[in-house]
Enzyme design. Structure first.
Site, short mmCIF file in Angstrom:
data_model
loop_
_atom_site.label_atom_id
_atom_site.label_comp_id
_atom_site.label_asym_id
_atom_site.label_seq_id
_atom_site.Cartn_x
_atom_site.Cartn_y
_atom_site.Cartn_z
CB CYS A 150 59.96 50.80 7.28
SG CYS A 150 61.58 51.54 7.38
CD GLU A 151 56.70 48.79 4.10
OE1 GLU A 151 57.45 49.37 3.32
OE2 GLU A 151 55.44 48.89 4.06
CD GLU A 168 59.57 17.64 -6.26
OE1 GLU A 168 60.00 17.36 -7.38
OE2 GLU A 168 58.81 18.60 -6.05
N PRO A 169 59.88 16.68 -0.14
CG PRO A 169 60.67 15.35 1.60
CD PRO A 169 60.41 15.33 0.12
N GLY A 170 60.19 19.67 1.81
CA GLY A 170 61.09 20.77 2.16
C GLY A 170 60.90 21.11 3.63
CE1 TYR A 203 54.11 31.43 4.39
CE2 TYR A 203 54.47 32.42 2.24
CZ TYR A 203 54.89 31.60 3.26
OH TYR A 203 56.10 30.94 3.14
N GLY A 222 54.91 19.20 0.58
CA GLY A 222 53.72 19.83 1.14
C GLY A 222 53.35 19.48 2.56
CE1 TYR A 263 60.05 26.97 0.83
CE2 TYR A 263 59.03 25.81 2.67
CZ TYR A 263 59.43 25.85 1.35
OH TYR A 263 59.19 24.76 0.55
#
Ligand SMILES: Cc1ncc(COP(=O)(O)O)c(C=O)c1O
Length: 449
Positions: A366-367, A290-292, A339, A248, A394
């Protein structure tokens, strides 16, 4: 300008990363291109190990593979002595294919399939983090049939509200993840686990959210988790072996963001854990992390080629906006759409010029595919290479083939050389899984419109 790790600006104005000229990387490997700074990746892993081990020797640090995983990444994690978290059969398969030791792998997921559970048991993963009671039953049945006793952590929802984007909050009561502590669901799972000779209850787990700028929300969670450790001992007589607090810690995507360092984070976590344990007279459990993002995020950047630069009138005020169109977008980085993620960018071939031009960076999908709503970069021209910072976590992991765009390559840069670790998808890769049923193979006579 934000520069991370080994990045610097060369005399010719080009960005250098891992001793490689980023503009040459873009020419050699094509764009969009993910570039990973191997030294920074390894430095972050070492920082985590050193910071926690120096304060709390009984610690296990696992890299959260969901942030960025391919076989070469699994090799780096293995070489640096971290454990690895996987969240699907695909991530587990990747780790095993890279010869990552199974006993150092933990399997996560809020809806593990029976096939995923069986693969985890057959490959001998070190931990399975249990999300719900159905899963507990399924693991028990599969383990019993195999005569193995898996080590399980019960994922708890501590019921705190981390101050981060609502879509990356996970520790609150109203969450799909884990078993609620307050409602008694977590305790029920622990009892079931303890009463089942096919299972070994190894500890409790929580992960409260992502991109957190300090440890204050973790501190609240630790208080709740320590009280729960105490409750478990009171009601079952068991001193829990392992307390895993997930990941986190956030990173700096923009100059104005100031997350705490790994050292400060470790100090805050360990102080809170020690305080909680002392309050309840508990023995020191193994502490899991658990760092990502905080390991991989800043080690990655994405290079795009700028296409059309368009000036359009702004509707809400007099004046114009410059749209800088790039050759990628939400298929290689969906985070702004998912997000509202923000990014720092600059022109990698003229990085020594002033960033004096206000632009909107538009993806090619698109979008509403806008990668950066508003930023200031060097006056952009068609053919320039745009570097977007902080895309190591990510991004590749979330990439898709939306609009049938091949996913980019990933290169690992170190000491002046760059190795391809994921090759760029080809147009044929895009149709490799397609099947035309026999009845569609021919157009019926007369239907030629
Ligand atoms: C269970 C679990 N552990 C660890 C992580 C990694 O989080 P971060 O990348 O914010 O460190 C996540 C991310 O969603 C997670 O769900």
């Amino acid at each position: 300008m934000l520069l991370f790790g080994t990045q610097r600006i060369l005399d010719n104005g080009h960005l250098e990363v891992g001793g490689c000229d980023a503009v040459e990387l873009a020419r050699a490997f094509g764009t969009p291109l993910y570039v990973v700074d191997e030294e920074l990746l390894r430095t972050r892993m070492r920082e985590y190990l050193a910071a926690f081990r120096g304060l709390y020797p009984k610690v296990a640090i696992a890299f959260a593979g969901k942030a960025f995983l391919c076989t070469a990444m699994a090799r780096i994690v293995e070489q640096e002595g971290l454990n690895l978290d996987v969240a699907s059969a695909g991530e587990l398969h990747t780790a095993l294919a890279a010869q990552f030791p199974a006993e150092r792998i933990s399997l996560h997921g809020n809806n593990k399939s029976i096939a995923e559970i069986e693969l985890a048991l057959d490959s001998g993963v070190g931990r399975i983090i249990v999300d719900n009671l159905l899963e507990l039953e399924r693991i028990s049945a599969a383990a019993g049939a195999r005569g193995v006793v898996p080590h399980l952590l019960i994922r708890c929802a501590p019921g705190i509200d981390p101050h981060t984007h609502r879509r990356i909050q996970t520790g609150q009561d109203d969450t799909k993840f884990g078993l609620n502590i307050r409602s008694g669901a977590a305790m029920e799972a622990i009892r079931k686990c303890q009463d089942d000779s096919a299972l070994h209850f190894a500890g409790i787990h929580c992960h409260i959210g992502s991109q957190l700028m300090d440890a204050s929300c973790h501190e609240q969670a630790i208080e709740i988790m320590c009280a729960f450790l105490h409750e478990i001992r009171e009601s079952t007589g068991v001193e829990v072996e392992e307390l895993n607090l997930g990941g986190g810690l956030g990173i700096r995507y923009l100059e104005e963001q100031n997350p705490v360092s790994v050292e400060e984070y470790a100090r805050a976590i360990v102080t809170a854990v020690r305080g909680g344990l002392a309050r309840y007279g508990l023995k020191e459990p193994m502490l899991g992390q658990e760092p990502g993002r905080s390991i991989a995020g800043q080690a990655g950047l994405t290079l795009y080629e700028i296409g059309a630069v368009k000036k359009v009138p702004i509707s809400e005020a007099p004046g114009y906006r410059s749209y800088v169109n790039i050759d990628g977008g939400m298929s290689d980085n969906p985070r702004p759409q998912l997000y509202d993620a923000v990014y720092h960018a600059f022109v990698a071939n003229r990085a020594n010029e002033p960033a004096d031009t206000s632009v909107r960076v538009a993806g090619k999908h698109c979008e509403t595919d806008i990668l950066i709503q508003e930023t200031r970069i060097q006056a952009p021209e068609t053919g320039d290479i745009l570097a977007v910072q902080g895309t190591g976590a990510y991004n590749y992991a979330m990439a898709s083939n939306y609009n049938r765009i091949p996913r980019p390559a990933v290169v690992l840069a170190r000491d002046g050389s760059a190795d391809l670790i994921v090759r760029r998808e080809t147009l044929d890769d895009l149709i490799a899984q397609d099947i035309i049923p026999e009845r569609l193979a021919k157009t019926p006579a007369g239907n030629t419109n």
